[in-house]
Design a protein around this motif. Structure first.
Motif, PDB file in Angstrom:
ATOM      1  N   ALA A 309       0.851  -1.196   0.000  1.00 42.18           N
ATOM      2  CA  ALA A 309       0.000   0.000   0.000  1.00 42.18           C
ATOM      3  C   ALA A 309       0.880   1.238   0.000  1.00 42.18           C
ATOM      4  O   ALA A 309       1.933   1.254   0.645  1.00 42.18           O
ATOM      5  CB  ALA A 309      -0.923   0.009   1.224  1.00 42.18           C
ATOM      6  N   ARG A 310       0.439   2.244  -0.705  1.00 38.87           N
ATOM      7  CA  ARG A 310       1.186   3.499  -0.755  1.00 38.87           C
ATOM      8  C   ARG A 310       0.987   4.240   0.558  1.00 38.87           C
ATOM      9  O   ARG A 310      -0.151   4.375   1.035  1.00 38.87           O
ATOM     10  CB  ARG A 310       0.719   4.343  -1.925  1.00 38.87           C
ATOM     11  N   PRO A 311       2.073   4.726   1.186  1.00 43.79           N
ATOM     12  CA  PRO A 311       1.909   5.461   2.450  1.00 43.79           C
ATOM     13  C   PRO A 311       1.029   6.679   2.259  1.00 43.79           C
ATOM     14  O   PRO A 311       1.036   7.328   1.193  1.00 43.79           O
ATOM     15  CB  PRO A 311       3.345   5.862   2.807  1.00 43.79           C
ATOM     16  N   SER A 312       0.275   6.996   3.289  1.00 42.20           N
ATOM     17  CA  SER A 312      -0.624   8.150   3.215  1.00 42.20           C
ATOM     18  C   SER A 312       0.138   9.410   3.612  1.00 42.20           C
ATOM     19  O   SER A 312       0.744   9.471   4.673  1.00 42.20           O
ATOM     20  CB  SER A 312      -1.815   7.951   4.164  1.00 42.20           C
ATOM     21  N   GLY A 313       0.127  10.394   2.741  1.00 42.82           N
ATOM     22  CA  GLY A 313       0.803  11.658   3.032  1.00 42.82           C
ATOM     23  C   GLY A 313       2.202  11.698   2.465  1.00 42.82           C
ATOM     24  O   GLY A 313       2.913  10.692   2.441  1.00 42.82           O
ATOM     25  N   ALA A 314       2.601  12.888   2.011  1.00 45.45           N
ATOM     26  CA  ALA A 314       3.913  13.047   1.390  1.00 45.45           C
ATOM     27  C   ALA A 314       5.047  12.755   2.374  1.00 45.45           C
ATOM     28  O   ALA A 314       6.056  12.138   2.022  1.00 45.45           O
ATOM     29  CB  ALA A 314       4.052  14.470   0.836  1.00 45.45           C
TER      30      ALA A 314
END
Length: 396
Positions: A309-314
Protein backbone atom coordinates in the motif's frame (compact mmCIF):
# COMPACT_ATOMS: atom_id res chain seq x y z
CA UNK A 1 11.05 -19.11 80.76
CA UNK A 2 11.41 -22.08 78.39
CA UNK A 3 10.60 -21.58 74.73
CA UNK A 4 7.65 -23.62 73.47
CA UNK A 5 8.31 -26.09 70.61
CA UNK A 6 5.72 -24.31 68.46
CA UNK A 7 7.62 -21.05 68.85
CA UNK A 8 10.86 -22.79 67.88
CA UNK A 9 9.25 -24.23 64.75
CA UNK A 10 7.92 -20.79 63.83
CA UNK A 11 11.49 -19.48 64.00
CA UNK A 12 12.49 -21.98 61.34
CA UNK A 13 10.14 -20.14 58.96
CA UNK A 14 10.00 -21.96 55.58
CA UNK A 15 13.04 -24.08 56.46
CA UNK A 16 10.82 -26.45 58.43
CA UNK A 17 8.86 -27.53 55.33
CA UNK A 18 12.08 -27.90 53.34
CA UNK A 19 13.71 -30.08 56.01
CA UNK A 20 10.58 -32.21 56.45
CA UNK A 21 10.41 -32.89 52.69
CA UNK A 22 14.15 -33.55 52.59
CA UNK A 23 13.90 -36.08 55.41
CA UNK A 24 11.32 -38.06 53.43
CA UNK A 25 13.44 -37.93 50.25
CA UNK A 26 16.58 -38.98 52.12
CA UNK A 27 14.84 -41.96 53.69
CA UNK A 28 13.54 -43.18 50.34
CA UNK A 29 16.87 -42.65 48.56
CA UNK A 30 18.83 -44.30 51.38
CA UNK A 31 16.65 -47.40 51.11
CA UNK A 32 17.21 -47.56 47.35
CA UNK A 33 20.99 -47.13 47.51
CA UNK A 34 21.42 -49.68 50.30
CA UNK A 35 19.27 -52.36 48.66
CA UNK A 36 20.73 -55.41 46.88
CA UNK A 37 19.21 -54.60 43.46
CA UNK A 38 19.92 -50.92 43.86
CA UNK A 39 20.55 -50.23 40.17
CA UNK A 40 17.20 -51.64 39.10
CA UNK A 41 15.42 -49.68 41.81
CA UNK A 42 17.31 -46.48 41.08
CA UNK A 43 16.29 -46.65 37.40
CA UNK A 44 12.69 -46.26 38.52
CA UNK A 45 13.50 -43.32 40.80
CA UNK A 46 15.72 -40.99 38.80
CA UNK A 47 13.26 -38.18 39.48
CA UNK A 48 13.77 -38.64 43.24
CA UNK A 49 17.55 -38.65 42.80
CA UNK A 50 17.46 -35.48 40.70
CA UNK A 51 15.11 -33.76 43.14
CA UNK A 52 17.52 -34.43 46.00
CA UNK A 53 20.47 -33.21 43.93
CA UNK A 54 18.64 -30.05 42.80
CA UNK A 55 17.71 -28.83 46.30
CA UNK A 56 20.88 -30.01 48.03
CA UNK A 57 22.62 -26.58 48.12
CA UNK A 58 19.49 -25.06 49.65
CA UNK A 59 19.23 -27.92 52.17
CA UNK A 60 22.87 -27.56 53.23
CA UNK A 61 22.40 -23.81 53.73
CA UNK A 62 19.23 -24.39 55.77
CA UNK A 63 20.91 -27.01 57.99
CA UNK A 64 23.84 -24.73 58.76
CA UNK A 65 21.53 -21.78 59.49
CA UNK A 66 19.35 -23.83 61.86
CA UNK A 67 22.41 -25.29 63.58
CA UNK A 68 23.94 -21.86 64.22
CA UNK A 69 20.68 -20.45 65.53
CA UNK A 70 19.94 -23.41 67.79
CA UNK A 71 23.41 -23.22 69.33
CA UNK A 72 23.27 -19.44 69.75
CA UNK A 73 19.82 -19.51 71.38
CA UNK A 74 20.29 -22.74 73.32
CA UNK A 75 17.37 -24.70 71.90
CA UNK A 76 16.69 -27.92 73.91
CA UNK A 77 17.73 -31.11 72.13
CA UNK A 78 14.40 -32.82 72.84
CA UNK A 79 12.33 -30.26 70.87
CA UNK A 80 10.87 -31.11 67.49
CA UNK A 81 12.90 -28.62 65.38
CA UNK A 82 16.21 -29.77 66.86
CA UNK A 83 15.27 -33.43 66.39
CA UNK A 84 14.31 -32.67 62.79
CA UNK A 85 17.64 -30.98 62.15
CA UNK A 86 19.65 -33.83 63.68
CA UNK A 87 17.61 -36.44 61.82
CA UNK A 88 18.23 -34.71 58.49
CA UNK A 89 21.96 -34.42 59.29
CA UNK A 90 22.11 -38.14 60.05
CA UNK A 91 20.22 -39.16 56.91
CA UNK A 92 22.32 -36.84 54.78
CA UNK A 93 25.50 -38.52 55.92
CA UNK A 94 23.98 -41.96 55.29
CA UNK A 95 22.91 -41.02 51.76
CA UNK A 96 26.31 -39.47 51.05
CA UNK A 97 28.13 -42.62 52.21
CA UNK A 98 25.83 -44.91 50.22
CA UNK A 99 26.14 -42.84 47.04
CA UNK A 100 29.93 -42.66 47.18
CA UNK A 101 30.14 -46.37 47.93
CA UNK A 102 28.17 -47.11 44.76
CA UNK A 103 30.35 -44.90 42.55
CA UNK A 104 32.96 -46.78 40.58
CA UNK A 105 35.61 -44.05 41.03
CA UNK A 106 36.64 -44.17 44.67
CA UNK A 107 39.54 -41.67 44.59
CA UNK A 108 39.09 -38.01 43.81
CA UNK A 109 35.31 -38.21 43.92
CA UNK A 110 32.88 -35.31 43.59
CA UNK A 111 33.01 -32.52 46.15
CA UNK A 112 29.30 -32.33 46.99
CA UNK A 113 26.47 -34.78 47.52
CA UNK A 114 24.51 -33.29 44.61
CA UNK A 115 27.41 -33.89 42.22
CA UNK A 116 27.82 -37.43 43.52
CA UNK A 117 24.16 -38.23 42.88
CA UNK A 118 24.21 -36.89 39.32
CA UNK A 119 27.42 -38.80 38.61
CA UNK A 120 25.78 -41.94 39.98
CA UNK A 121 22.86 -41.44 37.61
CA UNK A 122 25.26 -41.24 34.66
CA UNK A 123 27.04 -44.43 35.73
CA UNK A 124 23.79 -46.35 36.07
CA UNK A 125 22.60 -45.23 32.64
CA UNK A 126 25.98 -45.98 31.06
CA UNK A 127 26.02 -49.45 32.62
CA UNK A 128 22.83 -50.70 30.92
CA UNK A 129 21.06 -52.72 29.86
CA UNK A 130 17.77 -50.91 30.06
CA UNK A 131 14.51 -52.65 30.81
CA UNK A 132 14.28 -55.48 28.31
CA UNK A 133 12.72 -54.57 25.00
CA UNK A 134 10.03 -52.21 26.27
CA UNK A 135 10.87 -49.03 24.43
CA UNK A 136 8.42 -46.80 26.30
CA UNK A 137 9.69 -47.97 29.69
CA UNK A 138 13.23 -47.21 28.56
CA UNK A 139 12.17 -43.74 27.44
CA UNK A 140 10.59 -43.10 30.84
CA UNK A 141 13.87 -44.09 32.50
CA UNK A 142 15.96 -41.81 30.32
CA UNK A 143 13.62 -38.80 30.58
CA UNK A 144 12.72 -38.07 34.22
CA UNK A 145 10.17 -35.29 34.41
CA UNK A 146 12.41 -33.01 36.47
CA UNK A 147 15.23 -32.83 33.94
CA UNK A 148 16.11 -29.10 33.64
CA UNK A 149 16.16 -29.38 29.84
CA UNK A 150 12.72 -31.00 29.81
CA UNK A 151 11.30 -28.30 32.07
CA UNK A 152 12.71 -25.60 29.78
CA UNK A 153 11.28 -27.31 26.68
CA UNK A 154 7.87 -27.55 28.37
CA UNK A 155 7.94 -23.88 29.37
CA UNK A 156 8.59 -22.92 25.75
CA UNK A 157 5.96 -25.40 24.53
CA UNK A 158 3.33 -23.79 26.77
CA UNK A 159 3.95 -20.45 25.05
CA UNK A 160 3.67 -22.02 21.58
CA UNK A 161 0.49 -23.90 22.47
CA UNK A 162 -1.19 -20.83 23.95
CA UNK A 163 -0.39 -18.68 20.90
CA UNK A 164 -1.06 -21.15 18.09
CA UNK A 165 -3.76 -23.46 19.44
CA UNK A 166 -6.50 -20.85 19.11
CA UNK A 167 -8.27 -20.51 15.75
CA UNK A 168 -7.29 -17.52 13.60
CA UNK A 169 -9.83 -15.95 11.25
CA UNK A 170 -8.84 -15.20 7.67
CA UNK A 171 -6.91 -11.97 7.37
CA UNK A 172 -6.28 -11.68 11.11
CA UNK A 173 -2.82 -11.53 12.63
CA UNK A 174 -1.40 -14.85 13.81
CA UNK A 175 -0.02 -13.26 16.98
CA UNK A 176 0.14 -9.88 18.68
CA UNK A 177 3.23 -7.77 19.33
CA UNK A 178 3.41 -8.97 22.94
CA UNK A 179 3.11 -12.57 21.78
CA UNK A 180 5.84 -11.96 19.20
CA UNK A 181 8.18 -10.92 22.02
CA UNK A 182 7.28 -14.06 23.94
CA UNK A 183 7.89 -16.20 20.88
CA UNK A 184 11.25 -14.52 20.31
CA UNK A 185 12.33 -15.64 23.80
CA UNK A 186 10.73 -19.08 23.64
CA UNK A 187 12.04 -20.20 20.24
CA UNK A 188 15.77 -20.33 21.13
CA UNK A 189 14.98 -21.75 24.57
CA UNK A 190 12.84 -24.52 23.09
CA UNK A 191 15.35 -25.31 20.33
CA UNK A 192 18.32 -25.55 22.71
CA UNK A 193 16.37 -27.66 25.20
CA UNK A 194 15.17 -30.12 22.56
CA UNK A 195 18.69 -30.48 21.16
CA UNK A 196 19.96 -31.31 24.64
CA UNK A 197 17.18 -33.87 25.18
CA UNK A 198 17.80 -35.62 21.86
CA UNK A 199 21.52 -35.68 22.65
CA UNK A 200 20.77 -37.27 26.02
CA UNK A 201 18.77 -39.99 24.30
CA UNK A 202 21.50 -40.52 21.74
CA UNK A 203 24.14 -40.84 24.45
CA UNK A 204 22.39 -43.50 26.52
CA UNK A 205 20.39 -45.21 23.77
CA UNK A 206 23.31 -46.54 21.75
CA UNK A 207 21.13 -48.51 19.33
CA UNK A 208 18.88 -45.52 18.62
CA UNK A 209 15.62 -47.38 19.11
CA UNK A 210 14.16 -44.96 21.65
CA UNK A 211 15.09 -41.86 19.66
CA UNK A 212 13.59 -43.29 16.46
CA UNK A 213 10.48 -44.40 18.34
CA UNK A 214 9.87 -40.90 19.73
CA UNK A 215 10.77 -39.02 16.55
CA UNK A 216 8.21 -41.04 14.59
CA UNK A 217 5.54 -39.85 17.02
CA UNK A 218 6.56 -36.23 17.57
CA UNK A 219 4.48 -34.92 14.65
CA UNK A 220 1.24 -36.34 16.04
CA UNK A 221 -0.97 -33.77 17.75
CA UNK A 222 -1.13 -34.45 21.52
CA UNK A 223 -4.54 -35.82 22.45
CA UNK A 224 -4.23 -35.76 26.24
CA UNK A 225 -2.40 -33.97 29.04
CA UNK A 226 1.23 -35.17 29.09
CA UNK A 227 2.34 -36.82 32.34
CA UNK A 228 5.50 -38.86 31.80
CA UNK A 229 8.83 -37.57 30.57
CA UNK A 230 8.45 -38.94 27.01
CA UNK A 231 4.96 -37.47 26.74
CA UNK A 232 6.27 -34.08 27.85
CA UNK A 233 9.04 -34.29 25.24
CA UNK A 234 6.59 -35.19 22.45
CA UNK A 235 4.23 -32.40 23.51
CA UNK A 236 7.02 -29.80 23.53
CA UNK A 237 8.50 -31.03 20.23
CA UNK A 238 5.11 -30.94 18.46
CA UNK A 239 4.32 -27.37 19.48
CA UNK A 240 7.86 -26.21 18.76
CA UNK A 241 7.49 -27.47 15.18
CA UNK A 242 4.10 -25.78 14.85
CA UNK A 243 5.57 -22.50 16.10
CA UNK A 244 8.52 -22.68 13.72
CA UNK A 245 6.28 -23.30 10.70
CA UNK A 246 3.76 -20.59 11.62
CA UNK A 247 6.37 -17.97 12.47
CA UNK A 248 8.33 -18.72 9.32
CA UNK A 249 5.16 -18.39 7.19
CA UNK A 250 4.37 -14.97 8.68
CA UNK A 251 7.92 -13.66 8.26
CA UNK A 252 8.33 -15.03 4.74
CA UNK A 253 5.13 -13.28 3.68
CA UNK A 254 6.42 -9.99 5.11
CA UNK A 255 9.96 -10.33 3.72
CA UNK A 256 9.30 -11.65 0.21
CA UNK A 257 11.47 -12.36 -1.78
CA UNK A 258 14.04 -12.86 1.01
CA UNK A 259 13.68 -16.08 3.03
CA UNK A 260 14.69 -15.79 6.71
CA UNK A 261 17.05 -18.38 8.13
CA UNK A 262 16.26 -20.50 11.16
CA UNK A 263 18.69 -18.64 13.42
CA UNK A 264 17.18 -15.30 12.37
CA UNK A 265 13.59 -15.98 13.45
CA UNK A 266 13.86 -14.79 17.10
CA UNK A 267 15.64 -11.56 16.17
CA UNK A 268 13.20 -10.83 13.37
CA UNK A 269 10.25 -11.43 15.70
CA UNK A 270 11.60 -8.95 18.24
CA UNK A 271 12.32 -6.40 15.52
CA UNK A 272 8.87 -6.92 14.00
CA UNK A 273 7.15 -6.33 17.36
CA UNK A 274 9.08 -3.11 18.05
CA UNK A 275 8.80 -1.92 14.46
CA UNK A 276 5.00 -1.73 14.73
CA UNK A 277 5.28 1.26 17.06
CA UNK A 278 8.61 2.53 15.68
CA UNK A 279 8.74 2.04 11.89
CA UNK A 280 12.14 3.74 11.72
CA UNK A 281 13.76 1.14 14.01
CA UNK A 282 16.85 -0.46 12.48
CA UNK A 283 17.48 -4.18 12.52
CA UNK A 284 20.64 -4.31 14.58
CA UNK A 285 23.50 -6.50 13.40
CA UNK A 286 25.01 -8.99 15.84
CA UNK A 287 25.30 -12.73 16.34
CA UNK A 288 22.34 -13.57 14.11
CA UNK A 289 22.83 -10.90 11.42
CA UNK A 290 25.82 -9.39 9.70
CA UNK A 291 25.54 -5.72 8.75
CA UNK A 292 24.89 -6.58 5.11
CA UNK A 293 22.38 -9.31 5.92
CA UNK A 294 20.49 -6.95 8.23
CA UNK A 295 20.33 -4.47 5.37
CA UNK A 296 18.93 -7.08 2.97
CA UNK A 297 16.19 -8.03 5.44
CA UNK A 298 15.40 -4.39 6.17
CA UNK A 299 15.18 -3.64 2.45
CA UNK A 300 12.87 -6.60 1.86
CA UNK A 301 10.55 -5.48 4.67
CA UNK A 302 10.52 -1.87 3.49
CA UNK A 303 9.87 -2.86 -0.15
CA UNK A 304 7.07 -5.21 0.92
CA UNK A 305 5.43 -2.36 2.86
CA UNK A 306 5.62 -0.03 -0.14
CA UNK A 307 4.33 -2.72 -2.49
CA UNK A 308 1.29 -3.54 -0.37
CA UNK A 309 0.00 0.00 0.00
CA UNK A 310 1.19 3.50 -0.75
CA UNK A 311 1.91 5.46 2.45
CA UNK A 312 -0.62 8.15 3.22
CA UNK A 313 0.80 11.66 3.03
CA UNK A 314 3.91 13.05 1.39
CA UNK A 315 5.93 12.97 4.61
CA UNK A 316 5.11 9.32 5.29
CA UNK A 317 6.01 8.37 1.73
CA UNK A 318 9.33 10.22 1.85
CA UNK A 319 10.15 8.56 5.16
CA UNK A 320 9.33 5.09 3.79
CA UNK A 321 11.58 5.58 0.76
CA UNK A 322 14.35 6.96 2.95
CA UNK A 323 14.18 3.76 5.05
CA UNK A 324 14.45 1.64 1.92
CA UNK A 325 17.44 3.64 0.64
CA UNK A 326 19.18 3.35 4.01
CA UNK A 327 18.63 -0.41 4.01
CA UNK A 328 19.94 -0.73 0.45
CA UNK A 329 23.05 1.18 1.46
CA UNK A 330 23.62 -1.26 4.36
CA UNK A 331 23.20 -4.21 1.98
CA UNK A 332 25.61 -2.91 -0.69
CA UNK A 333 28.26 -5.56 0.12
CA UNK A 334 25.86 -8.52 -0.01
CA UNK A 335 25.56 -10.87 -2.97
CA UNK A 336 23.71 -14.08 -3.71
CA UNK A 337 20.39 -15.44 -4.98
CA UNK A 338 18.30 -13.55 -2.42
CA UNK A 339 19.93 -10.24 -3.24
CA UNK A 340 19.34 -10.89 -6.94
CA UNK A 341 15.70 -11.75 -6.15
CA UNK A 342 15.43 -8.44 -4.33
CA UNK A 343 16.83 -6.66 -7.37
CA UNK A 344 14.26 -8.45 -9.55
CA UNK A 345 11.50 -7.30 -7.22
CA UNK A 346 12.71 -3.72 -7.50
CA UNK A 347 12.88 -3.96 -11.31
CA UNK A 348 9.33 -5.28 -11.38
CA UNK A 349 8.25 -2.48 -9.03
CA UNK A 350 9.66 0.05 -11.51
CA UNK A 351 7.77 -1.57 -14.39
CA UNK A 352 4.49 -1.71 -12.53
CA UNK A 353 4.70 1.80 -11.12
CA UNK A 354 6.47 3.50 -14.02
CA UNK A 355 4.76 1.96 -17.07
CA UNK A 356 1.07 2.49 -16.43
CA UNK A 357 0.29 2.28 -20.14
CA UNK A 358 2.04 -1.04 -20.70
CA UNK A 359 -0.29 -4.07 -20.96
CA UNK A 360 -0.18 -6.38 -17.94
CA UNK A 361 1.06 -9.32 -20.06
CA UNK A 362 4.28 -7.41 -20.76
CA UNK A 363 5.16 -6.85 -17.11
CA UNK A 364 8.20 -8.99 -16.31
CA UNK A 365 11.59 -8.45 -14.65
CA UNK A 366 13.35 -9.55 -17.86
CA UNK A 367 12.04 -6.43 -19.66
CA UNK A 368 13.62 -4.16 -17.04
CA UNK A 369 16.96 -3.43 -18.68
CA UNK A 370 19.33 -0.88 -17.13
CA UNK A 371 18.65 1.56 -19.98
CA UNK A 372 14.89 1.19 -19.62
CA UNK A 373 15.06 1.80 -15.88
CA UNK A 374 17.47 4.70 -16.09
CA UNK A 375 20.15 3.16 -13.84
CA UNK A 376 23.82 2.77 -14.50
CA UNK A 377 24.20 -0.95 -13.72
CA UNK A 378 21.74 -3.79 -13.34
CA UNK A 379 23.38 -4.92 -10.11
CA UNK A 380 23.37 -1.63 -8.18
CA UNK A 381 20.76 -2.16 -5.45
CA UNK A 382 20.79 1.45 -4.30
CA UNK A 383 20.36 2.70 -7.87
CA UNK A 384 17.39 0.36 -8.35
CA UNK A 385 15.82 1.71 -5.16
CA UNK A 386 16.24 5.27 -6.44
CA UNK A 387 14.72 4.28 -9.80
CA UNK A 388 11.76 2.69 -8.01
CA UNK A 389 11.30 5.78 -5.90
CA UNK A 390 11.38 8.01 -8.98
CA UNK A 391 8.84 5.79 -10.74
CA UNK A 392 6.47 5.79 -7.75
CA UNK A 393 6.67 9.54 -7.22
CA UNK A 394 6.28 10.24 -10.94
CA UNK A 395 3.16 8.11 -11.01
CA UNK A 396 1.79 10.01 -8.06
Amino acid sequence: MATRPDDLRARLEDRADLLEATRLRYRALKGILESFFWKDRLRNHFELLREVAAVQPEVDAALQAVKRRSEAEGWPRDTGPVKLMLDVFRLREAVDRAARRRLSAKDGGPDTLGEALLLLENEVLDAGPLLGGRVWAQAVELLPRNLPELRAACAAGEVFERVFKRPVSEGAQSFTEDEARELARALPLGAASLVALWERLERYDTRGGIRDFLQRRMRRAPMRVPRSGPELLLHAAFWHDVARVRVRAVLEAELTPVVPRESELPGLLSWRAERTARPELRLESGDAFSEGRAGVLEAAAALADLSRARPSGAWSEETAWARLERAAHRARSEEGPEVEALRDALRLFVLLRGRTSTPARLFSPERATPAALGVGTAGDLLALVQAARHAALRQG
